[in-house]
Design an enzyme around this catalytic site. Structure first.
Site, PDB file in Angstrom:
ATOM      1  N   ASP A  13     -10.385   3.781  -2.930  1.00 31.00           N
ATOM      2  CA  ASP A  13     -11.246   3.240  -2.261  1.00 31.00           C
ATOM      3  C   ASP A  13     -12.761   1.948  -2.257  1.00 31.00           C
ATOM      4  O   ASP A  13     -13.490   1.645  -1.856  1.00 31.00           O
ATOM      5  CB  ASP A  13     -12.271   4.326  -1.070  1.00 31.00           C
ATOM      6  CG  ASP A  13     -10.845   4.994  -0.113  1.00 31.00           C
ATOM      7  OD1 ASP A  13     -10.202   4.238   0.218  1.00 31.00           O
ATOM      8  OD2 ASP A  13     -11.901   6.089  -0.179  1.00 31.00           O
ATOM      9  N   LYS A  16      -9.317  -2.002  -3.632  1.00 30.80           N
ATOM     10  CA  LYS A  16      -8.475  -2.768  -4.687  1.00 30.80           C
ATOM     11  C   LYS A  16      -7.631  -3.477  -4.236  1.00 30.80           C
ATOM     12  O   LYS A  16      -6.775  -4.309  -4.708  1.00 30.80           O
ATOM     13  CB  LYS A  16      -7.203  -1.335  -5.253  1.00 30.80           C
ATOM     14  CG  LYS A  16      -8.229  -0.267  -6.141  1.00 30.80           C
ATOM     15  CD  LYS A  16      -7.013   0.391  -6.969  1.00 30.80           C
ATOM     16  CE  LYS A  16      -6.680   1.342  -5.912  1.00 30.80           C
ATOM     17  NZ  LYS A  16      -8.092   1.775  -4.824  1.00 30.80           N
ATOM     18  N   GLY A  40      -4.722   3.675   1.755  1.00 36.42           N
ATOM     19  CA  GLY A  40      -5.505   2.727   2.751  1.00 36.42           C
ATOM     20  C   GLY A  40      -5.653   1.517   2.291  1.00 36.42           C
ATOM     21  O   GLY A  40      -6.534   1.867   1.850  1.00 36.42           O
ATOM     22  N   HIS A  41      -5.574   0.783   1.393  1.00 38.61           N
ATOM     23  CA  HIS A  41      -5.882  -0.519   1.224  1.00 38.61           C
ATOM     24  C   HIS A  41      -5.544  -1.695   2.768  1.00 38.61           C
ATOM     25  O   HIS A  41      -4.812  -1.767   3.465  1.00 38.61           O
ATOM     26  CB  HIS A  41      -4.561  -1.689   0.287  1.00 38.61           C
ATOM     27  CG  HIS A  41      -4.514  -0.612  -1.132  1.00 38.61           C
ATOM     28  ND1 HIS A  41      -3.858  -0.983  -1.790  1.00 38.61           N
ATOM     29  CD2 HIS A  41      -5.246   0.300  -0.804  1.00 38.61           C
ATOM     30  CE1 HIS A  41      -3.220   0.284  -2.718  1.00 38.61           C
ATOM     31  NE2 HIS A  41      -4.337   0.800  -2.227  1.00 38.61           N
ATOM     32  N   GLN A 223      -5.065   5.354  -4.723  1.00 41.81           N
ATOM     33  CA  GLN A 223      -6.462   6.117  -5.105  1.00 41.81           C
ATOM     34  C   GLN A 223      -7.400   5.834  -6.215  1.00 41.81           C
ATOM     35  O   GLN A 223      -7.462   4.179  -6.467  1.00 41.81           O
ATOM     36  CB  GLN A 223      -5.915   7.361  -4.782  1.00 41.81           C
ATOM     37  CG  GLN A 223      -4.999   8.043  -4.198  1.00 41.81           C
ATOM     38  CD  GLN A 223      -4.108   8.117  -4.003  1.00 41.81           C
ATOM     39  OE1 GLN A 223      -2.588   7.942  -4.915  1.00 41.81           O
ATOM     40  NE2 GLN A 223      -3.365   7.706  -2.903  1.00 41.81           N
TER      41      GLN A 223
END
Ligand code: IMP
Length: 420
Positions: A13, A16, A40-41, A223
């Protein structure tokens, strides 16, 4: 031609998605190499918000080729849902490729993830319950199903039968749960296989051909370093290698072909799930970071734990990844604090070289820096930042001995200061 890698330098988080999107502008290929839809991006382009889990960030651009490498584990139902959602928003999948050697997340993986967490009670990991750990466990135990198996009906039928026999035994005898129906999974997954088949290919070869042609290749990390199965705060980690070594293992792309390994770190620190976090804040400053930084997990919606920047851990990430530059995100979130603290050492050298044990915060040493009040979101030049912000960034740069080339100053894609 260039080959670049983006790596999370903390517990995930780090921002990225945005960094990748920004840096992918010159890429021809954007490649995922580890993890699955536990990632999750968030990417914001022209006020449009995208939350990507499996699909590489390059999908936002029409002309990029997007690759999911063999080091990932993919839940076909989640994949199709994400593809459909993006198609509805006008994105095409003509240039989308999945490694034939990537592993399939099966329904029993998701169930076992939840059952194991429940069984562990207080000592649970706090996983995303997407079946990631159990899918990697099966890969290593040599009973995984790869996409090349899924799309060959005869092979898939045989593998599923063997594996399900074993899984159902465990479900019934250990967890006292009803087993899965072979026919139901078979029917569902054969249908999914048909939809996914056009994307399956030898992506290692594809990437090598791209490299030989002089294309720009960008490897998008998921990650973060401290969640790495080998280098993270084990056992509170994910089950793959999100560090730079994972690029080669997870794509079949040789290490000598990689030019630049870009780390991404927040100007403070967060983590989701359980596990050690020595600089975690339980006071007003922690609440300030949570609210101002909108620190809620993209995948699970869980509030993230917030704390001060930890320099020993950041230096560790620089070392194990061989980072060549750093992107520092969310510096704007610190605006409005009177005082900013940073962990500079652990007082003893026990945990300053590696977080392999449970990190101890009893001897932690903080240094204090003056904050700034000005809203810095629209600033585009480094020298226009308040002196306190510049000093803070310069201090980090000196400590890690690495150039900070991009500074994130707000949630929008254009809210960045580019320094190189
Ligand atoms: P798993 O990857 O679902 O097995 O979860 C293992 C640990 O990694 C948990 O603490 C999760 O919260 C964390 N984790 C997994 N993916 C991400 C991510 O993309 N960002 C932050 N933490 C993650």
């Amino acid at each position: 031609m260039s080959t670049k890698v983006v790596i999370g330098a903390q517990w995930g988080d780090e921002g990225k998605g945005k960094a990748t999107d920004k840096l992918a502008e010159t890429a021809d290929y954007v490649v995922r190499f580890s993890g699955g839809n536990n990632a999750g991006h968030t990417v914001i382009v022209q006020n449009e918000k995208y939350e990507l889990h499996l699909i590489p960030s390059g999908i936002i651009y029409e002309d990029k080729k997007n690759v999911i490498g063999n080091g990932t584990v993919i839940d076909p139902t989640a994949l199709i849902a994400e593809i459909e959602g993006l198609k509805e928003r006008g994105h095409t999948f003509n240039n989308f490729y999945i490694s034939e050697q990537a592993h399939v997340v099966m329904p029993y993986h998701k169930l076992f993830d939840g059952l194991e967490e429940k069984r562990k009670g207080d000592s649970k990991i706090g996983t995303t319950k997407k079946g990631i750990g159990p899918a990697y466990t099966d890969k290593v135990a040599r009973r995984g199903i790869r996409f090349c198996d899924l799309i060959e009906e005869g092979i898939f039928k045989k593998k599923l039968k063997d594996i399900l026999e074993y899984k159902n035994l465990i479900l019934e005898k250990v967890y006292e749960q009803p087993g899965f129906s072979y026919q139901e999974i078979l029917d569902q997954y054969l249908e999914l296989a048909e939809e996914i088949k056009p994307y399956i290919t030898d992506t290692s070869l594809l990437l090598d051909q791209a490299y030989q042609k002089g294309e720009n290749i960008f490897f998008e990390g998921a990650q973060g370093t401290l969640l790495d199965i080998d280098y993270g705060t084990y056992p509170y980690v994910t089950s793959s290698n999100p560090t730079s070594g994972g690029v080669c293992i997870g794509t079949g792309f040789g290490p000598t072909k990689i030019d630049d390994i870009i780390g991404v770190a927040k100007a403070y620190l967060t983590r989701v799930g359980k596990g050690p976090f020595p600089t975690e804040l339980f006071d007003e400053a922690g609440q300030f970071l949570l609210k101002k930084g909108h620190e809620f997990g993209v995948t699970t919606g869980r509030p993230r734990r917030c704390g001060w920047l930890d320099l020993p851990l950041l230096k560790y990430a620089v070392r194990v990844n061989g980072l060549t530059e750093l992107v520092l995100t969310k510096i704007d979130v610190l605006s409005g604090l009177d005082e900013i603290k940073v962990c500079t050492s652990y007082g003893n050298d026990l945990h300053t070289t590696s977080p392999s044990g449970l990190l101890d915060n009893s001897t932690i040493v903080y240094e204090s820096f003056p904050g700034w009040q000005k809203n810095i979101s629209k600033i585009k030049q480094f020298n226009e930042l308040p002196k306190e912000a510049r000093d803070y960034i310069n201090m980090i740069e000196d400590e890690i001995n690495l150039p900070i080339t991009v500074i994130g100053t707000g949630p929008a894609r254009e809210d960045v200061i580019i320094r190189k």
